[in-house]
Design a protein around this motif. Sequence first.
Motif, mmCIF file in Angstrom:
data_model
loop_
_atom_site.group_PDB
_atom_site.id
_atom_site.type_symbol
_atom_site.label_atom_id
_atom_site.label_comp_id
_atom_site.label_asym_id
_atom_site.label_seq_id
_atom_site.Cartn_x
_atom_site.Cartn_y
_atom_site.Cartn_z
ATOM 1 N N PHE A 76 0.814 -1.219 0.000
ATOM 2 C CA PHE A 76 0.000 0.000 0.000
ATOM 3 C C PHE A 76 0.848 1.270 0.000
ATOM 4 O O PHE A 76 0.348 2.351 -0.352
ATOM 5 N N LEU A 77 2.120 1.170 0.396
ATOM 6 C CA LEU A 77 2.979 2.357 0.369
ATOM 7 C C LEU A 77 3.099 2.902 -1.051
ATOM 8 O O LEU A 77 3.324 4.099 -1.249
ATOM 9 N N HIS A 78 2.948 2.035 -2.033
ATOM 10 C CA HIS A 78 3.023 2.427 -3.440
ATOM 11 C C HIS A 78 1.622 2.592 -4.041
ATOM 12 O O HIS A 78 1.456 2.602 -5.245
ATOM 13 N N SER A 79 0.633 2.728 -3.181
ATOM 14 C CA SER A 79 -0.756 2.828 -3.627
ATOM 15 C C SER A 79 -1.466 3.899 -2.801
ATOM 16 O O SER A 79 -1.328 5.083 -3.066
ATOM 17 N N THR A 80 -2.183 3.472 -1.779
ATOM 18 C CA THR A 80 -2.901 4.441 -0.943
ATOM 19 C C THR A 80 -1.974 5.265 -0.064
ATOM 20 O O THR A 80 -2.400 6.253 0.526
ATOM 21 N N GLY A 81 -0.697 4.872 0.042
ATOM 22 C CA GLY A 81 0.231 5.630 0.880
ATOM 23 C C GLY A 81 0.316 7.092 0.495
ATOM 24 O O GLY A 81 0.471 7.967 1.353
ATOM 25 N N GLN A 82 0.237 7.392 -0.811
ATOM 26 C CA GLN A 82 0.235 8.785 -1.257
ATOM 27 C C GLN A 82 -0.981 9.525 -0.701
ATOM 28 O O GLN A 82 -0.870 10.645 -0.206
ATOM 29 N N PHE A 83 -2.140 8.903 -0.755
ATOM 30 C CA PHE A 83 -3.366 9.525 -0.244
ATOM 31 C C PHE A 83 -3.266 9.742 1.266
ATOM 32 O O PHE A 83 -3.680 10.787 1.785
ATOM 33 N N HIS A 84 -2.726 8.754 1.984
ATOM 34 C CA HIS A 84 -2.612 8.871 3.437
ATOM 35 C C HIS A 84 -1.864 10.128 3.852
ATOM 36 O O HIS A 84 -2.209 10.775 4.840
ATOM 37 N N LYS A 85 -0.829 10.459 3.094
ATOM 38 C CA LYS A 85 0.039 11.568 3.500
ATOM 39 C C LYS A 85 -0.277 12.872 2.778
ATOM 40 O O LYS A 85 -0.120 13.952 3.346
ATOM 41 N N GLY A 86 -0.733 12.779 1.528
ATOM 42 C CA GLY A 86 -0.986 13.992 0.767
ATOM 43 C C GLY A 86 -2.435 14.385 0.663
ATOM 44 O O GLY A 86 -2.745 15.514 0.277
ATOM 45 N N GLY A 87 -3.342 13.463 0.995
ATOM 46 C CA GLY A 87 -4.767 13.729 0.895
ATOM 47 C C GLY A 87 -5.294 14.515 2.078
ATOM 48 O O GLY A 87 -4.527 15.060 2.881
ATOM 49 N N PRO A 88 -6.616 14.574 2.216
ATOM 50 C CA PRO A 88 -7.205 15.335 3.322
ATOM 51 C C PRO A 88 -6.837 14.740 4.677
ATOM 52 O O PRO A 88 -6.569 13.536 4.791
ATOM 53 N N GLU A 89 -6.846 15.578 5.697
ATOM 54 C CA GLU A 89 -6.466 15.133 7.040
ATOM 55 C C GLU A 89 -7.645 14.447 7.730
ATOM 56 O O GLU A 89 -8.037 14.809 8.840
ATOM 57 N N THR A 90 -8.189 13.456 7.065
ATOM 58 C CA THR A 90 -9.359 12.759 7.595
ATOM 59 C C THR A 90 -9.072 11.297 7.897
ATOM 60 O O THR A 90 -9.985 10.547 8.246
ATOM 61 N N GLY A 91 -7.818 10.887 7.789
ATOM 62 C CA GLY A 91 -7.469 9.497 8.011
ATOM 63 C C GLY A 91 -7.182 9.188 9.466
ATOM 64 O O GLY A 91 -6.577 9.981 10.184
ATOM 65 N N VAL A 92 -7.627 8.004 9.896
ATOM 66 C CA VAL A 92 -7.331 7.461 11.225
ATOM 67 C C VAL A 92 -6.699 6.096 10.986
ATOM 68 O O VAL A 92 -7.325 5.223 10.368
ATOM 69 N N PHE A 93 -5.477 5.892 11.471
ATOM 70 C CA PHE A 93 -4.663 4.759 11.027
ATOM 71 C C PHE A 93 -4.364 3.800 12.173
ATOM 72 O O PHE A 93 -3.898 4.210 13.239
ATOM 73 N N LEU A 94 -4.630 2.520 11.913
ATOM 74 C CA LEU A 94 -4.243 1.449 12.820
ATOM 75 C C LEU A 94 -3.211 0.594 12.102
ATOM 76 O O LEU A 94 -3.538 -0.133 11.161
ATOM 77 N N GLN A 95 -1.964 0.710 12.536
ATOM 78 C CA GLN A 95 -0.893 -0.093 11.954
ATOM 79 C C GLN A 95 -0.739 -1.373 12.763
ATOM 80 O O GLN A 95 -0.750 -1.349 13.995
ATOM 81 N N ILE A 96 -0.604 -2.496 12.058
ATOM 82 C CA ILE A 96 -0.455 -3.801 12.707
ATOM 83 C C ILE A 96 0.830 -4.442 12.196
ATOM 84 O O ILE A 96 1.027 -4.588 10.987
ATOM 85 N N THR A 97 1.699 -4.820 13.124
ATOM 86 C CA THR A 97 2.953 -5.481 12.748
ATOM 87 C C THR A 97 3.089 -6.776 13.529
ATOM 88 O O THR A 97 2.403 -7.010 14.531
ATOM 89 N N THR A 98 3.974 -7.632 13.056
ATOM 90 C CA THR A 98 4.303 -8.870 13.750
ATOM 91 C C THR A 98 5.738 -9.204 13.420
ATOM 92 O O THR A 98 6.339 -8.607 12.514
ATOM 93 N N GLU A 99 6.286 -10.154 14.149
ATOM 94 C CA GLU A 99 7.651 -10.591 13.851
ATOM 95 C C GLU A 99 7.589 -11.941 13.167
ATOM 96 O O GLU A 99 7.064 -12.907 13.724
ATOM 97 N N SER A 100 8.109 -11.995 11.955
ATOM 98 C CA SER A 100 8.105 -13.254 11.214
ATOM 99 C C SER A 100 9.122 -14.210 11.822
ATOM 100 O O SER A 100 10.222 -13.817 12.228
#
Length: 520
Positions: free
Chosen positions: A434-458
Motif C-alpha cells: 500500500f505504500l506504493h498505492s494508498t500511501g500517497q493519499f494517506h500523506k498527501g490527501g485530506p487530514e481525515t485518516g485514522v490509522f491502525l498499523q499492525i505489525t508482527t515478527e516473522s
Amino acid sequence: MERIWSGDATLWKSDPGHRSTIENALGWLTIADRMAASLPRLEELSAGLFHGTERVLVLGMGGSSLAPFVFASSFPRRPGFPRLEVLDSTEPSTVLAAAESAPPERSIYVVSSKSGTTLEPNLFFDWFFAVAEKELAGRAGERFVVVTDPGTPLEKVARDRGVRAIVPGDPAIGGRYSALSAFGIVPAALAGIDVGEMLRRARAAAAECREPAPDRNPGASLGAAIGALALERRDKLTFSVGAPVDRFGMWLEQLIAESTGKEGKGVLPVEGEPLGAPEVYGEDRFFVRISPPGAPDPDGSLAKLAGSGHPVAWLEIPDALELGAEMFRWEFATAIAGALVGIDPFDQPNVQEAKDRTNEILGGKGGAAAEEPPSAPDPNALAKLIDSIAPGDYFAITAYLPPTPENEERLARIRLPVRDAKRVATTVGFGPRFLHSTGQFHKGGPETGVFLQITTESLARVAIPGRPWGFGPVISAQAAGDLAALRSRGRRALSVRIAEPGAGLTSLAGEVERAAGVAR
C-alpha cells in the motif's frame, strides 16, 4: 476532450514545473497502439521460454505489480502455458513461499520496475538470482526477464547478469498508468493471455473516449461523476466488483488514490469492504458496481443504497479480456476527475518520504521512527483512536503481515465494526504494497485518516545477498518509516504489534469491537 488528446497540460496545472511533468506523462493515451505493434516480439520471446516452465513470477511493486496481480486472479491458467504469480511483499515467509512455489529451472522471473531504483524489486532480483545461481550456476540469467525504462540502474544490473531479455518501458507513462504498457502486457503475454484482444478492446475504448459529447464518452462521463461528487464531499469511491475480475479494485485503488490524493484533496477508493445496509454509511459515499451483464445485485444491497439516496453507478464487464477497455476507461476518468478536483493526477509528491525514512533506518541513521510498537494493544489508546473518528473521516488498517486470504478475512472483522459504529469508510492495505498505492493519499490527501498499523515478527529469517540485513528488518523498517511519516503530518495513528496473525488478529478484533461499542 480536445485539450486532453492534444496534451494540453494546462487543463490540470499552469505552472511550468507541473506542466513539464504532465506533458511527459501522457503516453498512456496511445500506448495500446504502440504495444500492439510489439506483439510479434512478445510472441517470439514467449515461444523461447516455455520448455518445462510451470510459472511466471512477477517481482515488482505498485504500478509494476498490480496489473499482473489482477490478470493472475482474473484469468484461469491456459493449457500449455505457465501460471502467473506475483510477489509484492517483503514479508519473509511470503518471499519463501514464492520461492517454494516452483524451482528456478521451472520458473520465469519477471523483474519489473519503471525507475529501476525501487527498493523491493531490486531486493527480490538479488535474492531470487542468488537462488537461481545456486541451482543453475551459469544458466541463472536464462530464467529472468527484466522490464524497466531505458537507461535505469536495473537495466545495467540486468545486462551484467546476462538475463534472457530486457523489455523497455515507456518513459512517457507513470507507473500507475502503465497497465497496458510492457509492465502489464509482458507478464500477461508470457502466461498465454490473449493480449492482442485485450489491446484491441483498449484501442476501441480510447476511440470512444475521443468523443466530445460527455454522455457518449464512457471515460468522461465516469470521470465527471467522480469529480463532481467529490466536490460535493462524496469522496469515498466504494467498489463492489464481481467475478471474474474480483480483484480489479486492487488496481483501481492505486490509480485513484495515488492520482488524486494530494494538496489536501482527493478521492479515497474503498476496495474489499463488504456491502452493508444503508444505515451504516454516512453521506460521503459513491458506490460503483462492476460485474458481468445480468449479474445479480448482491443481496439487493445496491438497490437499497440507491433507494436511500446514495449515488450508485453500474458498469458491465462481459469477461476478463474487457480489462483492457476498463483500464483505459478508468485512466481517462481519473484524469478528468483530477482536472475537476484541481490537482495534477500524474505526480506523487508524498510517496518518497516513507521510502527515505525506511532507508534512514536501514542505513543505521536512526531517524524519528525507530520506536518499537507496544507488544499488545493498549485498550485505552485503541479506544482513544476510535473515539477520534468523526463523520467524513476514514479508518485505514495498514497491516505489515503476510498478504493471505486468511489474513484479509481476519482484518475484515476489524474494519467492519468501525464502519458500522462510526458510519465511515474503511480500508485495508498490506505493507509494503500500500505504500506504493494508498500511501500517497494517506500523506498527501485530506487530514481525515485514522490509522491502525499492525505489525508482527516473522519467524522466517531470510538474508539478502550483499546486504547487512534480511527481509525481516526491511519490512520492520518500512513499517517504522511509514508510521513516522504519518505522525510527522499530525495524522492520528496507532501501531500495535501482535505475536502472530491468527490469535493476534482475533484478539485485536475483540478489542476494536469493544472500543467501537459494537456487540457481535
